[in-house]
Scaffold this motif. Structure first.
Motif, short mmCIF file in Angstrom:
data_model
loop_
_atom_site.label_atom_id
_atom_site.label_comp_id
_atom_site.label_asym_id
_atom_site.label_seq_id
_atom_site.Cartn_x
_atom_site.Cartn_y
_atom_site.Cartn_z
N GLN A 164 -15.41 -23.95 21.43
CA GLN A 164 -14.74 -25.22 21.70
C GLN A 164 -13.98 -25.77 20.49
N ASN A 165 -14.52 -25.60 19.28
CA ASN A 165 -13.87 -26.22 18.12
C ASN A 165 -13.07 -25.25 17.27
N LYS A 166 -13.04 -23.96 17.64
CA LYS A 166 -12.26 -23.01 16.84
C LYS A 166 -10.80 -23.43 16.80
N GLY A 167 -10.22 -23.37 15.61
CA GLY A 167 -8.80 -23.67 15.45
C GLY A 167 -8.46 -25.13 15.31
N LYS A 168 -9.43 -26.04 15.38
CA LYS A 168 -9.14 -27.47 15.29
C LYS A 168 -9.02 -27.92 13.84
N ALA A 169 -7.97 -28.70 13.55
CA ALA A 169 -7.74 -29.18 12.19
C ALA A 169 -8.84 -30.14 11.76
N SER A 170 -9.53 -30.75 12.71
CA SER A 170 -10.60 -31.70 12.39
C SER A 170 -11.85 -31.01 11.86
N ASN A 171 -11.87 -29.69 11.79
CA ASN A 171 -13.04 -28.98 11.23
C ASN A 171 -13.13 -29.17 9.72
N TYR A 172 -11.97 -29.22 9.03
CA TYR A 172 -11.91 -29.35 7.56
C TYR A 172 -12.73 -28.24 6.87
N ILE A 173 -12.58 -27.02 7.35
CA ILE A 173 -13.40 -25.91 6.85
C ILE A 173 -12.52 -24.83 6.22
N LEU A 174 -12.93 -24.39 5.04
CA LEU A 174 -12.41 -23.16 4.42
C LEU A 174 -13.53 -22.14 4.44
N ALA A 175 -13.24 -20.94 4.91
CA ALA A 175 -14.25 -19.88 4.92
C ALA A 175 -13.61 -18.57 4.47
N ILE A 176 -14.35 -17.82 3.68
CA ILE A 176 -13.95 -16.46 3.30
C ILE A 176 -14.91 -15.52 4.01
N GLU A 177 -14.42 -14.82 5.02
CA GLU A 177 -15.29 -13.98 5.85
C GLU A 177 -15.32 -12.54 5.36
N ILE A 202 -8.16 -7.03 11.98
CA ILE A 202 -7.40 -5.83 11.65
C ILE A 202 -8.25 -4.57 11.77
N ASP A 203 -9.55 -4.67 11.51
CA ASP A 203 -10.44 -3.52 11.66
C ASP A 203 -11.87 -4.04 11.64
N ASN A 204 -12.84 -3.14 11.60
CA ASN A 204 -14.25 -3.53 11.62
C ASN A 204 -14.88 -3.53 10.23
N ASN A 205 -14.03 -3.69 9.20
CA ASN A 205 -14.53 -3.69 7.81
C ASN A 205 -13.50 -4.42 6.96
N HIS A 206 -13.46 -5.77 7.11
CA HIS A 206 -12.37 -6.52 6.49
C HIS A 206 -12.85 -7.82 5.84
N VAL A 207 -11.99 -8.33 4.97
CA VAL A 207 -12.18 -9.62 4.31
C VAL A 207 -11.04 -10.52 4.75
N GLY A 208 -11.34 -11.78 5.08
CA GLY A 208 -10.29 -12.66 5.57
C GLY A 208 -10.45 -14.08 5.06
N ILE A 209 -9.32 -14.78 4.95
CA ILE A 209 -9.30 -16.21 4.59
C ILE A 209 -9.14 -16.98 5.89
N ASP A 210 -10.14 -17.83 6.22
CA ASP A 210 -10.13 -18.59 7.46
C ASP A 210 -9.95 -20.07 7.15
N ILE A 211 -9.00 -20.69 7.84
CA ILE A 211 -8.75 -22.12 7.71
C ILE A 211 -9.01 -22.77 9.07
N ASN A 212 -10.14 -23.43 9.23
CA ASN A 212 -10.50 -24.15 10.47
C ASN A 212 -10.57 -23.24 11.69
N ASP A 213 -10.57 -21.95 11.50
CA ASP A 213 -10.49 -21.02 12.63
C ASP A 213 -11.05 -19.68 12.21
N LEU A 214 -11.26 -18.80 13.19
CA LEU A 214 -11.69 -17.44 12.91
C LEU A 214 -10.54 -16.44 13.04
N HIS A 215 -9.34 -16.93 13.37
CA HIS A 215 -8.13 -16.14 13.21
C HIS A 215 -7.76 -16.23 11.73
#
Length: 691
Positions: free
Chosen positions: A151-164, A176-189
């Motif tokens: 429900q809350n994925k992608g919402k700007a109101s999350n105010y979350i930075l995550a390094i996955e 991109i694959d099943n072994n990756h590092v990503g920068i996430d801003i308020n979302d898991l895309h």
């Protein structure tokens, strides 16, 4: 104002560089060091630094599965499936002077490891998170990594930075694959991602790293407040920080982070047991994160078999080599004759991806394949519910006999076609086993069973609502589209029907039973094969030529659409000579303008008329006897999503009877299915507007 917390096992580099001019301050510092009490202090100055070398006694906010082990490891997940875990520093940090100021520069370093009982599979990953809250009770596990939900994925109101650091290729979030590092801003895309690894300083070449290797590895996250740049770097634990970051991008975190915010970690598991560890952690505000001394970090649990005794390795070969060889030879002969859990393994199995389970584990998981655990039976074997002894994971175990007419071919097809496929609408094959005359396939357990039970068994199951049916239809369409167009090979399922659609805990449809599946390279054609499948779902050209294609799957999907919407089987056994055909019945009502009369009466009129009529029209279109008139699965997805209107097909008179055709070709239409059933394709004409 400074926020201060005492930590018995936190070593603070802040005071090392501070010159002490007062004797009182020196004595106080000596007192702290003497008693092993270290201090972590956060202020708004440029000297905020934190260093954890193990976490015994650390004052952290933890929840769900997260614990600190006896030797000081921060264990975010403990191997329990479909769970999440979090660990956060207890005080929020001030990342800017005030709400209107830009975010300060900061630096993070940590050492982590991901382990699983299955060396080639770990579900899912972990993330370093900066968040305005430490309450993640509404977050989901699995692909949501424990800090977001659907429900809350992608919402700007999350105010979350995550390094996955993710170990699964998720179609929903376009990984991109099943072994990756990503920068996430308020979302898991991820706004930017890269395969896990590092750039070698010696020659600038990229070196891959496996996140699920089980080995500890170090990661660095740096944000430059002046340049507004985020950099992520990783490397093996004994290597210095590479000069070139793995990921680097410009992004103003002043538009993201809330003042103040918490820092910490989040991790989640899926259908396979995984454990996520943090060994050490450092942080610096307006300064580099202190260097982590890897020699002072707690050790990971031993992985592998126990080392053999040196004394035994030296003395046994010398003292009793001949006796041991003879004894072992006799023992091996006896054991091979009596071994209860003997298995088969051939060279061709090495190239396939799924995990191989031991027969002993599957035997105990199903209580000796007790009939009390029987989920169902088909033409190729029986399916049992089981609970794996080590991980406590619920699974479905399918037993196939070598002696069955298509047993080995079915087994090979399932292993090859779905062993490496990962999609939310396809039942995941977790592994397999071969023993004597048996083949065993291990799947995710679908608690709610197969779709046909809900369509045809009113006594045992409640009636499916229209919303549930429509969601199932769209889910199976998405799975077929992935099989036909998006996977590395073209997969033709060849047996799409309600009994092969399983429902997960959220009543989402998942396509299963790939026993008749065939696959081939994109851009080529599948050669002629035997006519197999279930009557009522067989396309005319498949009966005539024996040649399967994605469009024969589309034909079967059309019958499936009518089956789910009408709540009736594609072929009714009113009599063997003249079986009732669902597509004829729907077409007849269509021509009379009474299409809504075909919708399942058990819905009692509680359904979306436009959606139901569109699905019925699409079912007729997919069941068209001419292949060039059928849509492909990409077009089917567009029709179901409402992105493209259904075409109006007029002036068509195409009578086509499968039963007659098969008899002309020398086939017995009542022996080609399991269970046997007859079918025919009715007249399709004047498919245009109206209900």
């Amino acid at each position: 104002m400074a926020h201060e917390v005492l930590h018995p096992c936190i070593f603070l580099d802040l005071f090392v560089q501070v010159r002490q001019t007062s004797r009182t301050k020196f004595c106080f510092l000596f007192f702290l060091v003497s008693f092993g009490i270290n201090r972590a202090s956060f202020t708004n100055t440029s000297d905020d630094q934190l260093l954890y070398l193990g976490f015994t006694g650390a004052n952290l906010i933890t929840d769900d599965t997260t614990v600190v082990t006896s030797n000081g490891l921060l264990e975010l997940t403990n191997g329990t499936v479909n769970r999440k875990g979090h660990a956060f520093y207890p005080s929020p940090l001030h990342f800017r002077k005030s709400h209107n100021y830009k975010v300060h520069s900061f630096s993070v370093s940590f050492v982590f490891a991901i382990r699983s009982s299955y060396p080639r599979m770990s579900l899912h990953g972990l993330a370093f998170v900066v968040s305005p809250s430490t309450n993640f009770s509404n977050a989901l596990a699995n692909q949501y990594l424990g800090f977001l939900n659907s429900q809350n994925k992608g919402k700007a109101s999350n105010y979350i930075l995550a390094i996955e650091f993710d170990t699964v290729l998720n179609i929903e979030f376009e990984d991109i694959d099943n072994n990756h590092v990503g920068i996430d801003i308020n979302d898991l895309h991820s706004v930017k991602s890269h395969s896990a690894g590092y750039y070698d300083d010696r020659n600038s070449s990229f070196q891959n790293m496996s996140l699920i290797s089980g080995d500890p590895m170090q990661a660095w996250v740096d944000y430059n407040g002046e340049d507004k740049k985020i950099s992520v770097t990783m490397a093996p634990i004994k290597m210095a920080k590479p000069t070139r970051p793995l990921i680097s991008m410009s992004y103003d975190l002043s538009t993201v982070l809330k003042e103040p915010s918490y820092i910490g970690f989040s991790a989640s598991t899926g259908a396979a047991d995984s454990r996520h560890y943090i060994l050490g952690w450092s942080f610096g505000m307006n300064n580099l994160a202190p260097m982590i001394n890897i020699n002072k970090l707690p050790k990971l649990p031993y992985q592998g078999s126990n080392p053999r005794s040196k004394l035994l390795a030296i003395t046994l070969p010398i003292a009793s080599a001949t006796f041991v060889i003879l004894l072992c030879s006799v023992f091996i002969i006896i054991v091979r004759r009596r071994l209860r859990y003997a298995e088969l393994k051939e060279d061709w199995e090495v190239e396939f991806g799924p995990h191989r389970f031991s027969y002993k584990d599957l035997f105990h998981a199903t209580h000796g394949f007790d009939n009390k655990h029987l989920l169902g039976a088909g033409g190729f074997g029986k399916v049992y519910k089981g609970v794996l002894p080590s991980s406590k994971l619920e699974v479905a175990v399918k037993r196939v006999s070598h002696e069955s007419r298509q047993g080995m071919k079915e087994f090979v097809a399932e292993v090859v076609s779905i062993g490496r496929i990962r999609h939310r609408n396809i039942v995941q094959l977790l592994g397999y086993c071969r023993r004597k005359g048996e083949l065993l396939l291990v799947y995710d357990y679908m608690k709610n069973g197969s779709l046909d039970i809900y369509l045809y068994n009113d006594e045992l199951k409640p009636t499916l609502s229209w919303d549930q049916r429509f969601r199932i239809i769209k889910g199976i369409a998405s799975g077929l589209f992935y099989l036909h167009d998006k996977w590395e090979k073209v997969v033709i399922h060849r047996d799409i029907k309600a009994s092969n659609v399983l429902l997960d805990t959220e009543m989402n449809g998942r396509l299963g039973d790939f026993g008749l599946a065939r696959l081939y390279d994109h851009g080529t054609d599948l050669q002629t094969t035997h006519v197999v499948g279930t009557m009522g779902y067989l396309a005319p050209e498949l009966v005539c030529t024996g040649k399967a294609s994605p469009l024969t799957d589309v034909f079967a999907f059309g019958a499936f659409l009518l089956e789910v919407t009408c709540g009736q089987r594609p072929v009714k056994h009113s009599s063997q000579d003249n079986p009732g055909v669902l597509v004829d019945w729907v077409l007849e009502h269509w021509q009379k303008g009474l299409l809504t009369n075909t919708v399942d009466a058990r819905l009692q009129g509680d359904y979306n008329i436009d959606e139901a009529c569109s699905v019925l029209k699409l079912g007729l279109l997919c069941s068209h006897p001419f292949t060039n008139m059928r849509p492909n699965m990409q077009q089917v997805m567009q029709y179901l999503d409402g992105d493209v209107p259904l075409p109006e097909l007029t002036h068509m008179d195409m009578s086509f009877n499968i039963v007659s055709l098969m008899q002309d070709e020398g086939f017995n239409p009542y022996t080609l299915s399991y269970p046997p059933s007859g079918t025919s394709i009715g007249t399709i004409s004047n498919i245009s507007g109206g209900r």
